[in-house]
Scaffold this active site. Structure first.
Site, PDB file in Angstrom:
ATOM      1  N   LYS A  39      -0.373  -3.834  -0.414  1.00 31.57           N
ATOM      2  CA  LYS A  39       0.024  -3.310  -1.720  1.00 31.57           C
ATOM      3  C   LYS A  39      -0.647  -4.123  -2.815  1.00 31.57           C
ATOM      4  CE  LYS A  39       4.194  -2.393  -4.491  1.00 31.57           C
ATOM      5  NZ  LYS A  39       5.647  -2.582  -4.591  1.00 31.57           N
TER       6      LYS A  39
ATOM      7  N   LYS B 155       0.811  -8.482  -0.544  1.00 33.66           N
ATOM      8  CA  LYS B 155       1.156  -7.941  -1.860  1.00 33.66           C
ATOM      9  C   LYS B 155       0.490  -8.814  -2.917  1.00 33.66           C
ATOM     10  CE  LYS B 155       5.032  -6.756  -4.894  1.00 33.66           C
ATOM     11  NZ  LYS B 155       6.509  -6.747  -5.039  1.00 33.66           N
TER      12      LYS B 155
END
Length: 257
Positions: free
Chosen positions: A182, A124
């Protein structure tokens, strides 16, 4: 649509995000409500504190003004158990704290929830593309002068792909069942490289800013919405994603019918 992920927008925010660790708090109530409404749908609980803290960070702030990694891991383990008790079929920790996967896995195992899988936000990045979500969830930073103005101390540097792969494989070692990248489109290279290094299922998250770019460009007449959205999602599959999280899910389901 086989699964949905739930994010809380709490009206009871405090320093540590305790509303999400309350068996009667927002997170537990929304999971229970969703499971009752759609018992055959996989309900995934996002585990994080940014929507529940009054400063917007993903954990409590220590005396140095930084997010307290170890205390956050302790808290997120409690959050995972609360989510499982409320009926979540899967948990997805998004805080990017060191050691959070092993902490969550241990907490679930010792409380009788060894069957609950963990989808790790394994790679992320500290991205600008979260903007629309953070505005909607009320977790934008900058309101409190006493806390960091960004999440770069615990989310990944967009320039550092090798660290992303290393962190993701560490989550696998700690017991993650699914690894997520992500955002999605700006990090297809990470997704593809990770596909070469692991046999675990991979998830790609097309986040709010990515979705908004396509939607707003289509509304302005610059591109055709359906074709552009499907092309973007196909890029995730081509790069190795086994599952995709997207705000366009309802539209895509209609198109696929």
């Amino acid at each position: 649509i086989p699964a949905v992920m739930l994010f809380g927008v709490s009206h009871n925010k405090d320093h540590s995000g305790t509303d999400s660790m309350d068996p009667n708090g927002l997170m537990a109530r929304m999971i229970d409500r969703a499971k009752q409404a759609a018992p055959d749908t996989t309900i995934i609980a996002d585990l994080c504190f940014c929507e529940y803290t009054d400063h917007g960070h993903c954990g409590p702030i220590n005396g140095r003004g930084d997010v307290d990694n170890d205390k956050t891991v302790e808290n997120i383990a409690m959050q995972a158990v609360i989510a499982a008790e409320a009926g979540a079929d899967m948990v997805a920790p998004s805080g990017m704290m060191d050691g959070q996967i092993s902490g969550i896995r241990h907490a679930l195992d010792v409380t009788g929830f060894s069957h609950i899988p963990v989808m790790a936000y394994a790679a992320k990045f500290a991205s600008v593309f979260y903007g629309p979500f953070r505005d909607a969830a009320g977790c934008s930073l900058g309101h409190n002068p006493n806390v960091p103005k960004n999440r770069k101390s615990y989310q990944l540097d967009p320039a550092n792909g090798r660290e992303a792969i290393r962190d993701a494989l560490m989550d696998e070692q700690e017991g993650a069942d699914i690894l997520m990248v992500k955002p999605g489109m700006p990090y297809l290279d990470i997704l593809a490289k990770l596909r070469e290094k692991t046999e675990l299922p991979l998830a790609a998250y097309q986040i709010s800013g990515e979705y908004a770019m396509i939607r707003l460009a289509a509304e302005a007449g610059a591109i055709e919405y359906q074709s552009a959205m499907m092309e973007s999602l196909l890029s995730f599959k081509r790069a190795g994603a086994d599952m995709i999280l997207t705000y366009s899910a309802c539209d895509v389901a209609d198109w696929l019918k």
